[in-house]
Motif scaffolding. Structure first.
Motif, mmCIF file in Angstrom:
data_model
loop_
_atom_site.group_PDB
_atom_site.id
_atom_site.type_symbol
_atom_site.label_atom_id
_atom_site.label_comp_id
_atom_site.label_asym_id
_atom_site.label_seq_id
_atom_site.Cartn_x
_atom_site.Cartn_y
_atom_site.Cartn_z
ATOM 1 N N LEU A 133 7.045 -15.362 -6.539
ATOM 2 C CA LEU A 133 6.935 -14.395 -5.466
ATOM 3 C C LEU A 133 5.625 -13.640 -5.656
ATOM 4 N N VAL A 134 4.762 -13.699 -4.644
ATOM 5 C CA VAL A 134 3.463 -13.023 -4.701
ATOM 6 C C VAL A 134 3.435 -11.952 -3.610
ATOM 7 N N VAL A 135 3.172 -10.714 -4.011
ATOM 8 C CA VAL A 135 3.134 -9.580 -3.088
ATOM 9 C C VAL A 135 1.727 -9.002 -3.109
ATOM 10 N N ALA A 136 1.194 -8.673 -1.926
ATOM 11 C CA ALA A 136 -0.205 -8.237 -1.822
ATOM 12 C C ALA A 136 -0.320 -6.904 -1.083
ATOM 13 N N ARG A 137 -1.271 -6.115 -1.553
ATOM 14 C CA ARG A 137 -1.591 -4.829 -0.909
ATOM 15 C C ARG A 137 -3.094 -4.792 -0.662
ATOM 16 N N ASP A 144 7.683 -4.266 2.793
ATOM 17 C CA ASP A 144 8.065 -2.935 3.241
ATOM 18 C C ASP A 144 8.731 -2.119 2.137
ATOM 19 N N LEU A 145 9.269 -2.777 1.131
ATOM 20 C CA LEU A 145 9.973 -2.068 0.061
ATOM 21 C C LEU A 145 9.018 -1.425 -0.937
ATOM 22 N N VAL A 146 7.773 -1.909 -0.981
ATOM 23 C CA VAL A 146 6.805 -1.370 -1.946
ATOM 24 C C VAL A 146 5.498 -0.954 -1.263
ATOM 25 N N SER A 147 5.567 -0.690 0.031
ATOM 26 C CA SER A 147 4.381 -0.289 0.797
ATOM 27 C C SER A 147 3.225 -1.258 0.588
ATOM 28 N N ALA A 148 3.531 -2.544 0.696
ATOM 29 C CA ALA A 148 2.525 -3.592 0.591
ATOM 30 C C ALA A 148 2.240 -4.159 1.978
ATOM 31 N N VAL A 195 -4.635 6.970 -0.387
ATOM 32 C CA VAL A 195 -3.840 7.264 0.806
ATOM 33 C C VAL A 195 -3.801 5.993 1.634
ATOM 34 N N TRP A 196 -2.600 5.564 2.026
ATOM 35 C CA TRP A 196 -2.520 4.346 2.830
ATOM 36 C C TRP A 196 -1.274 4.365 3.716
ATOM 37 N N PRO A 197 -1.299 3.631 4.833
ATOM 38 C CA PRO A 197 -0.137 3.590 5.730
ATOM 39 C C PRO A 197 1.035 2.891 5.055
ATOM 40 N N THR A 198 2.236 3.285 5.443
ATOM 41 C CA THR A 198 3.425 2.644 4.904
ATOM 42 C C THR A 198 4.443 2.424 6.013
#
Length: 210
Positions: free
Chosen positions: A169-173, A111-115, A75-78
């Motif tokens: 492109l590096v995306v982090a969560r 924002d497009l992948v809840s990262a 469960v995480w904020p988006t």
């Protein structure tokens, strides 16, 4: 608040309805359901919910998990608001200002992948070319320039790296689960379309001089 829940559940009739009822009992309004995978009699779905209850998100996770055979993985904020078509907005901005394609992609993709954040890394020297507003000053020292789209983790930090034209492109969560292969595919497809829309030789962090 908007929350995203990754739920593994039996892939059989009626189970999704049970999960939906459990959300309703807790006062969570389901805004979107994204099916990530279906195989071996199970499904993995991402639920985006509006949650204004008095309980903590962990309580929501616990209550949904009582549905037989169901497991809430995270469960995480988006900030991803369902129904707003941010993918199309991103591509529209890139088509309108192709000179700023890379900056636009980096700023929009979290924002497009809840990262949490994204950066563009030079494929040659590994230096950060551009970062989104939440990107840290020190990017993790992993190998961020694989030859193909890849997902990996640095402790509790989950990363995706996608090669583009001279950059990665590096995306982090930092909050939430590791990136699912469906999310990696989405990021790679967006990066590919942005590369096509950008003018040849203009995939840079700032407008090129004419």
């Amino acid at each position: 608040m908007l929350l995203r829940l990754r739920v593994s559940l039996p892939d059989r009739p009626g189970v999704l309805g049970q999960v939906a009822r459990a959300f309703g009992v807790m006062g969570a309004d389901i805004l979107q359901v994204t099916v990530l995978e279906r195989q071996a009699g199970r499904a993995v779905d991402d639920f985006t919910v509006s949650w204004s209850g008095v309980f903590e998100p962990a309580e929501l996770r616990e209550r949904i998990g009582v549905v037989p055979g169901t497991r809430v993985e995270s469960v995480w904020p988006t900030r991803e608001v369902p129904g707003t078509s941010p993918d199309y907005d991103l591509l529209g901005h890139v088509a309108g200002e192709p000179d700023r394609a890379l900056m636009t992609l980096v700023d929009a993709v979290p924002d497009l992948v809840s990262a949490d954040w994204a950066v563009a890394v030079d494929s040659g020297d590994g230096k950060v070319v551009h970062g989104s507003w939440q990107a840290p000053e020190d990017v993790p020292a992993s190998d961020l320039t694989p030859i193909r789209p890849s997902a990996f983790s640095e402790g509790t930090l989950h990363l995706v790296s996608v090669p583009m034209d001279g950059t990665h492109l590096v995306v982090a969560r930092a909050q939430g689960p590791a990136f699912h292969r469906a999310e990696v595919d989405k990021i790679a497809r967006l990066a590919g379309i942005v590369s096509v829309l950008a003018r040849p030789g203009r995939l840079t962090s700032s407008p090129a001089a004419s």
